[in-house]
Design a protein around this motif. Structure first.
Motif, PDB file in Angstrom:
ATOM      1  N   VAL A  29       5.739   0.031   5.803  1.00 32.28           N
ATOM      2  CA  VAL A  29       4.755   0.690   4.945  1.00 32.28           C
ATOM      3  C   VAL A  29       5.119   2.170   4.817  1.00 32.28           C
ATOM      4  CG1 VAL A  29       2.308   1.219   4.634  1.00 32.28           C
ATOM      5  CG2 VAL A  29       2.976  -0.929   5.718  1.00 32.28           C
ATOM      6  N   LEU A  73       2.000  -5.418  -1.053  1.00 34.54           N
ATOM      7  CA  LEU A  73       0.902  -4.578  -0.609  1.00 34.54           C
ATOM      8  C   LEU A  73      -0.179  -5.397   0.087  1.00 34.54           C
ATOM      9  CD1 LEU A  73       0.469  -2.092  -3.606  1.00 34.54           C
ATOM     10  CD2 LEU A  73       1.689  -1.743  -1.452  1.00 34.54           C
ATOM     11  N   VAL A 113      -5.382  -0.820  -1.200  1.00 34.93           N
ATOM     12  CA  VAL A 113      -3.952  -0.528  -1.352  1.00 34.93           C
ATOM     13  C   VAL A 113      -3.798   0.461  -2.501  1.00 34.93           C
ATOM     14  CG1 VAL A 113      -3.221  -2.753  -0.420  1.00 34.93           C
ATOM     15  CG2 VAL A 113      -3.586  -2.525  -2.878  1.00 34.93           C
ATOM     16  N   ALA A 163      -1.118  -2.728  -8.528  1.00 34.12           N
ATOM     17  CA  ALA A 163      -1.598  -2.745  -7.147  1.00 34.12           C
ATOM     18  C   ALA A 163      -2.262  -4.079  -6.816  1.00 34.12           C
ATOM     19  CB  ALA A 163      -2.578  -1.599  -6.919  1.00 34.12           C
ATOM     20  N   ASP A 204       1.780   3.364  -0.958  1.00 30.89           N
ATOM     21  CA  ASP A 204       3.167   3.084  -1.331  1.00 30.89           C
ATOM     22  C   ASP A 204       3.597   4.103  -2.379  1.00 30.89           C
ATOM     23  OD1 ASP A 204       5.440   1.274  -1.019  1.00 30.89           O
ATOM     24  OD2 ASP A 204       5.094   0.719  -3.096  1.00 30.89           O
TER      25      ASP A 204
END
Length: 335
Positions: free
Chosen positions: A139, A172, A190, A166, A153
């Motif tokens: 991550v 994710l 996320v 996303a 991210d």
């Protein structure tokens, strides 16, 4: 194709990363080249847009490792400059232009961060398992917001991002599940932080949506595991000859003086053949398991020189072409 083993014995877990799962979805031939062929076929030259992305990620990770008082926009710029990756650019001038752009990106982005808001993890490896898969991944950043964790991210591609990017990301979602299980703390949000525009797109998962992603990952894993078993059963009966290890530029670790230089991405196969040296020839029944998925993204494939279908489906690209991509379809191949 069932996994080989004794009757009644539990199935071996499929060990993977989100990248491996996505590669299986994108193109099974590329999956085979990447994860199964040994030695792997030689790749084309490095891509400049990957150098930009890696340089930015490395600088931001290093920024958080600095002492609190040194976490400034200037330090982000210095870290980017000192760690700049020059591979894939047309020349030193182009590299310098993009170094300066990337330096501006990380400087501006770091200026929006609170240096005292220590992340839970930076470049943190998270992992989890089910009855089917053992999945792990790195991550970019794991934040704590109140009592919950948030997966962050970084993105450096030219294409603007949307909430759907996303929402639909298996990677994710798996990071969120793994982070929650490892840290024993709720993780549902996320975020994609797009440095070129400074925008942030986010998605708040539910238990149900994370469960759907996890089940989808298991479905992909079962398909890929069965293909792996079939390939390895054939390969064990037909071992490849020992050859010098391949370098990224298409050369070998042995003395290659006098050998022809590797061509750009997309360089065609030798005349009269289907693939350049390095790609294994498979029997039809195994080849059928790893069929390609020809399309625009083939322009950006590291292994296109070994794939006649991919070369026919999309034009060749120079290593720096991804820097100026504006077509959303074409941009699928950029960082």
């Amino acid at each position: 194709m069932e996994q080989l083993g004794l009757e009644g014995m539990p199935r071996r877990l499929y060990t993977c990363t989100p990248s491996r799962l996505n590669t299986w979805l994108d193109c099974r031939r590329r999956y085979r080249f990447t994860y199964l062929d040994r030695p792997a076929p030689p790749k084309g030259p490095p891509w400049a847009h990957n150098s930009v992305g890696a340089s930015v990620h490395n600088a931001l990770a290093a920024w958080w490792r600095e002492p609190y008082e040194r976490r400034t926009p200037l330090m982000a710029a210095i870290l980017l400059t000192n760690g700049w990756i020059r591979e894939g650019f047309r020349d030193d001038e182009q590299s310098a232009v993009w170094r300066d752009r990337a330096r501006d990106m990380v400087s501006a982005y770091s200026g929006t961060l609170d240096p005292a808001d220590e992340p839970v993890g930076v470049e943190r490896v998270v992992a989890t398992r089910t009855s089917v898969i053992s999945v792990s991944g790195r991550v970019d950043r794991l934040d704590r917001r109140g009592d919950e964790l948030v997966v962050v991210d970084y993105k450096t591609g030219r294409r603007p991002l949307t909430g759907d990017d996303a929402r639909s990301s298996i990677a994710l979602a798996l990071y969120a599940v793994a982070s929650s299980r490892m840290m024993h703390r709720r993780c549902r949000r996320v975020e994609l932080h797009h440095l070129p525009t400074g925008s942030i797109v986010e998605w708040e998962h539910t238990d149900e949506s994370l469960g759907r992603h996890l089940r989808r990952a298991e479905e992909i894993a079962l398909e890929a595991a069965a293909a792996d078993e079939a390939y390895r059963a054939w390969a064990s009966a037909h071992p490849s000859p020992r050859v010098p290890a391949q370098r990224r530029d298409g050369g070998t670790s042995a003395d290659t003086r006098g050998a022809p230089a590797a061509g750009p991405p997309g360089a065609g196969a030798e005349e009269g053949g289907d693939a350049a040296p390095g790609a294994r020839r498979l029997p039809p029944e195994i080849e059928a398991i790893f069929l390609p998925e020809p399309g625009p993204i083939c322009s950006w494939c590291d292994y296109r020189r070994h794939c006649p279908e991919g070369r026919a489906a999309s034009p060749d690209r120079l290593p720096w072409d991804g820097l100026a991509v504006t077509d959303p379809v074409e941009d699928a191949g950029t960082a």
